[in-house]
Design a protein around this motif. Structure first.
Motif, PDB file in Angstrom:
ATOM      1  N   GLY A  70       0.702  -1.354   0.118  1.00  0.00           N
ATOM      2  CA  GLY A  70      -0.085  -0.069   0.104  1.00  0.00           C
ATOM      3  C   GLY A  70       0.758   1.370  -0.213  1.00  0.00           C
ATOM      4  N   LEU A  71       0.074   2.352  -0.183  1.00  0.00           N
ATOM      5  CA  LEU A  71       1.004   3.780  -0.077  1.00  0.00           C
ATOM      6  C   LEU A  71       0.291   4.469   1.053  1.00  0.00           C
ATOM      7  CD1 LEU A  71       0.848   4.916  -3.681  1.00  0.00           C
ATOM      8  CD2 LEU A  71       2.404   3.468  -2.829  1.00  0.00           C
ATOM      9  N   ASP A  72       1.477   4.850   1.878  1.00  0.00           N
ATOM     10  CA  ASP A  72       0.932   5.842   3.033  1.00  0.00           C
ATOM     11  C   ASP A  72       0.358   4.997   4.044  1.00  0.00           C
ATOM     12  OD1 ASP A  72       2.172   8.302   1.872  1.00  0.00           O
ATOM     13  OD2 ASP A  72       0.245   8.618   1.139  1.00  0.00           O
ATOM     14  N   THR A  73       0.617   3.510   4.047  1.00  0.00           N
ATOM     15  CA  THR A  73      -0.090   2.766   5.043  1.00  0.00           C
ATOM     16  C   THR A  73       0.635   2.862   6.310  1.00  0.00           C
ATOM     17  OG1 THR A  73       0.959   1.073   3.732  1.00  0.00           O
ATOM     18  CG2 THR A  73      -1.465   1.135   3.396  1.00  0.00           C
ATOM     19  N   VAL A  74       1.806   3.173   6.290  1.00  0.00           N
ATOM     20  CA  VAL A  74       2.508   3.499   7.769  1.00  0.00           C
ATOM     21  C   VAL A  74       1.733   4.112   8.362  1.00  0.00           C
ATOM     22  CG1 VAL A  74       3.629   5.651   6.875  1.00  0.00           C
ATOM     23  CG2 VAL A  74       4.714   4.118   8.572  1.00  0.00           C
ATOM     24  N   HIS A  75       0.692   5.058   8.195  1.00  0.00           N
ATOM     25  CA  HIS A  75      -0.154   5.805   9.114  1.00  0.00           C
ATOM     26  C   HIS A  75      -0.965   4.837   9.838  1.00  0.00           C
ATOM     27  CE1 HIS A  75       1.865   9.375   7.602  1.00  0.00           C
ATOM     28  NE2 HIS A  75       1.344   9.262   6.560  1.00  0.00           N
ATOM     29  N   LEU A  76      -1.216   3.562   9.060  1.00  0.00           N
ATOM     30  CA  LEU A  76      -2.218   2.711   9.914  1.00  0.00           C
ATOM     31  C   LEU A  76      -1.767   1.810  11.247  1.00  0.00           C
ATOM     32  CD1 LEU A  76      -3.864   1.033   6.852  1.00  0.00           C
ATOM     33  CD2 LEU A  76      -4.902   2.422   8.364  1.00  0.00           C
ATOM     34  N   LYS A  77      -0.190   2.285  11.415  1.00  0.00           N
ATOM     35  CA  LYS A  77       0.476   1.727  12.736  1.00  0.00           C
ATOM     36  C   LYS A  77       0.165   0.243  12.967  1.00  0.00           C
ATOM     37  CE  LYS A  77       0.310   6.236  14.633  1.00  0.00           C
ATOM     38  NZ  LYS A  77       0.089   7.252  15.460  1.00  0.00           N
ATOM     39  N   GLY A  78       0.207  -0.513  11.511  1.00  0.00           N
ATOM     40  CA  GLY A  78       0.072  -1.895  11.881  1.00  0.00           C
ATOM     41  C   GLY A  78      -1.468  -2.512  11.784  1.00  0.00           C
ATOM     42  N   GLU A  79      -2.240  -1.577  11.807  1.00  0.00           N
ATOM     43  CA  GLU A  79      -3.861  -2.329  11.976  1.00  0.00           C
ATOM     44  C   GLU A  79      -3.896  -2.624  10.488  1.00  0.00           C
ATOM     45  OE1 GLU A  79      -8.294  -0.445  12.669  1.00  0.00           O
ATOM     46  OE2 GLU A  79      -6.632   0.857  12.627  1.00  0.00           O
ATOM     47  N   GLY A  80      -4.749  -3.821  10.279  1.00  0.00           N
ATOM     48  CA  GLY A  80      -4.853  -4.449   8.948  1.00  0.00           C
ATOM     49  C   GLY A  80      -3.863  -5.204   8.751  1.00  0.00           C
ATOM     50  N   PHE A  81      -2.633  -5.442   9.178  1.00  0.00           N
ATOM     51  CA  PHE A  81      -1.639  -6.241   8.774  1.00  0.00           C
ATOM     52  C   PHE A  81      -1.228  -7.406   9.670  1.00  0.00           C
ATOM     53  CE2 PHE A  81      -0.953  -1.941   6.990  1.00  0.00           C
ATOM     54  CZ  PHE A  81      -0.740  -2.368   5.635  1.00  0.00           C
ATOM     55  N   THR A  82      -1.072  -8.576   9.353  1.00  0.00           N
ATOM     56  CA  THR A  82      -0.687  -9.738   9.922  1.00  0.00           C
ATOM     57  C   THR A  82       0.468 -10.360   9.233  1.00  0.00           C
ATOM     58  OG1 THR A  82      -2.847 -10.325  10.643  1.00  0.00           O
ATOM     59  CG2 THR A  82      -1.283 -11.800  11.132  1.00  0.00           C
ATOM     60  N   ILE A  83       1.665 -10.246  10.164  1.00  0.00           N
ATOM     61  CA  ILE A  83       3.030 -10.751   9.688  1.00  0.00           C
ATOM     62  C   ILE A  83       3.203 -11.930  10.000  1.00  0.00           C
ATOM     63  CG2 ILE A  83       5.492 -10.045   9.675  1.00  0.00           C
ATOM     64  CD1 ILE A  83       3.930  -8.092   8.135  1.00  0.00           C
ATOM     65  N   HIS A  84       3.627 -12.759   9.063  1.00  0.00           N
ATOM     66  CA  HIS A  84       4.165 -14.304   9.600  1.00  0.00           C
ATOM     67  C   HIS A  84       5.549 -14.675   9.595  1.00  0.00           C
ATOM     68  CE1 HIS A  84      -0.271 -15.151   9.218  1.00  0.00           C
ATOM     69  NE2 HIS A  84      -0.075 -14.322   8.197  1.00  0.00           N
ATOM     70  N   VAL A  85       6.437 -13.391   9.472  1.00  0.00           N
ATOM     71  CA  VAL A  85       7.874 -13.878   9.353  1.00  0.00           C
ATOM     72  C   VAL A  85       8.707 -12.823  10.219  1.00  0.00           C
ATOM     73  CG1 VAL A  85       7.903 -14.386   7.034  1.00  0.00           C
ATOM     74  CG2 VAL A  85       8.185 -12.311   7.569  1.00  0.00           C
ATOM     75  N   ALA A  86       9.860 -13.059  10.672  1.00  0.00           N
ATOM     76  CA  ALA A  86      10.521 -12.303  11.546  1.00  0.00           C
ATOM     77  C   ALA A  86      11.897 -11.876  10.927  1.00  0.00           C
ATOM     78  CB  ALA A  86      10.858 -12.784  12.721  1.00  0.00           C
ATOM     79  N   LYS A  87      12.451 -10.635  11.267  1.00  0.00           N
ATOM     80  CA  LYS A  87      13.852 -10.337  10.872  1.00  0.00           C
ATOM     81  C   LYS A  87      14.699 -11.445  11.241  1.00  0.00           C
ATOM     82  CE  LYS A  87      17.457  -6.833  11.438  1.00  0.00           C
ATOM     83  NZ  LYS A  87      17.628  -5.420  12.136  1.00  0.00           N
ATOM     84  N   GLY A  88      15.636 -11.736  10.230  1.00  0.00           N
ATOM     85  CA  GLY A  88      16.764 -12.705  10.527  1.00  0.00           C
ATOM     86  C   GLY A  88      16.443 -14.256  10.030  1.00  0.00           C
ATOM     87  N   GLY A  89      14.911 -14.274   9.763  1.00  0.00           N
ATOM     88  CA  GLY A  89      14.487 -15.501   9.294  1.00  0.00           C
ATOM     89  C   GLY A  89      14.739 -15.913   7.999  1.00  0.00           C
ATOM     90  N   PHE A  90      14.303 -16.929   7.533  1.00  0.00           N
ATOM     91  CA  PHE A  90      14.680 -17.410   6.097  1.00  0.00           C
ATOM     92  C   PHE A  90      13.179 -17.869   5.661  1.00  0.00           C
ATOM     93  CE2 PHE A  90      18.715 -17.853   7.937  1.00  0.00           C
ATOM     94  CZ  PHE A  90      19.445 -17.288   7.283  1.00  0.00           C
ATOM     95  N   VAL A  91      13.168 -17.628   4.302  1.00  0.00           N
ATOM     96  CA  VAL A  91      11.905 -18.044   3.685  1.00  0.00           C
ATOM     97  C   VAL A  91      12.017 -18.447   2.244  1.00  0.00           C
ATOM     98  CG1 VAL A  91      10.198 -16.215   4.742  1.00  0.00           C
ATOM     99  CG2 VAL A  91      11.599 -15.585   2.529  1.00  0.00           C
ATOM    100  N   LYS A  92      11.535 -19.491   1.842  1.00  0.00           N
ATOM    101  CA  LYS A  92      11.407 -20.017   0.694  1.00  0.00           C
ATOM    102  C   LYS A  92      10.565 -19.418  -0.210  1.00  0.00           C
ATOM    103  CE  LYS A  92      13.736 -23.833   0.268  1.00  0.00           C
ATOM    104  NZ  LYS A  92      15.119 -24.032  -0.413  1.00  0.00           N
ATOM    105  N   LYS A  93      10.590 -19.418  -1.617  1.00  0.00           N
ATOM    106  CA  LYS A  93       9.795 -18.865  -2.535  1.00  0.00           C
ATOM    107  C   LYS A  93       8.235 -19.389  -2.531  1.00  0.00           C
ATOM    108  CE  LYS A  93      11.413 -18.685  -6.764  1.00  0.00           C
ATOM    109  NZ  LYS A  93      11.790 -19.202  -8.107  1.00  0.00           N
ATOM    110  N   GLY A  94       7.299 -18.480  -2.267  1.00  0.00           N
ATOM    111  CA  GLY A  94       6.076 -18.940  -1.990  1.00  0.00           C
ATOM    112  C   GLY A  94       5.446 -18.943  -0.450  1.00  0.00           C
TER     113      GLY A  94
END
Length: 163
Positions: free
Chosen positions: A84-108
């Protein structure tokens, strides 16, 4: 550590992180993206809120406001998925994150879920730029693919060859 986790390849392909309509970065109504101040890339107008990893990578960053995720590939390419654009102003509302900094992800792998209806109701653009942020320091040329409709974890959006 990243090189131990993933196999290095000469041809690198980024798949679409979201299902939606692919549009040129130059048409994004934010000069930071449209003038490529952050780097080369594309944007997606998502049909759904699932955000998937476009490539095998290390998670470099997750914005505290959950609207952006940074990835780094085995060849050193850094990718920003800015939801999104300017979504920083939502302060996380509407977003659910499933990863963390330093983790590894595979394609998909699932990176995030976004309530696109909430974003639209609040007046935010749901347009999602996918940017290669360190393209000025790399030695390869990117090919931006021009699929009009893209499917997460299926449609090729950017490819390049490592030297």
């Amino acid at each position: 550590m990243l090189k131990k986790f993933f196999t290095k390849t000469k041809k690198v392909e980024l798949l679409s992180p979201m299902t939606g309509e692919l549009i040129p970065l130059e048409t994004v109504p934010d000069p930071v993206f449209s003038q490529k101040m952050m780097g080369e890339g594309v944007a997606i107008i998502p049909y759904t809120g699932e955000v998937r990893s476009p490539i095998d990578a290390e998670v470099l960053q997750v914005a505290p406001t959950k609207h952006a995720i940074g990835l780094k590939t085995v060849d050193g390419t850094e990718i920003l998925i800015h939801i999104g654009l300017d979504t920083v102003h939502l302060k996380g509302e509407g977003f659910t994150i499933h990863v963390a900094k330093g983790g590894f992800v595979k394609k998909g792998d699932l990176l995030a879920d976004v309530d696109v209806t909430l974003l639209k109701e609040r007046g935010y653009h749901i347009l999602t730029p996918v940017i290669i942020t360190n393209n000025a320091s790399t030695k390869y040329e990117y090919k931006i693919h021009e699929n009009k409709n893209v499917t997460a974890n299926d449609s090729l959006i950017i490819s390049y060859e490592c030297t």
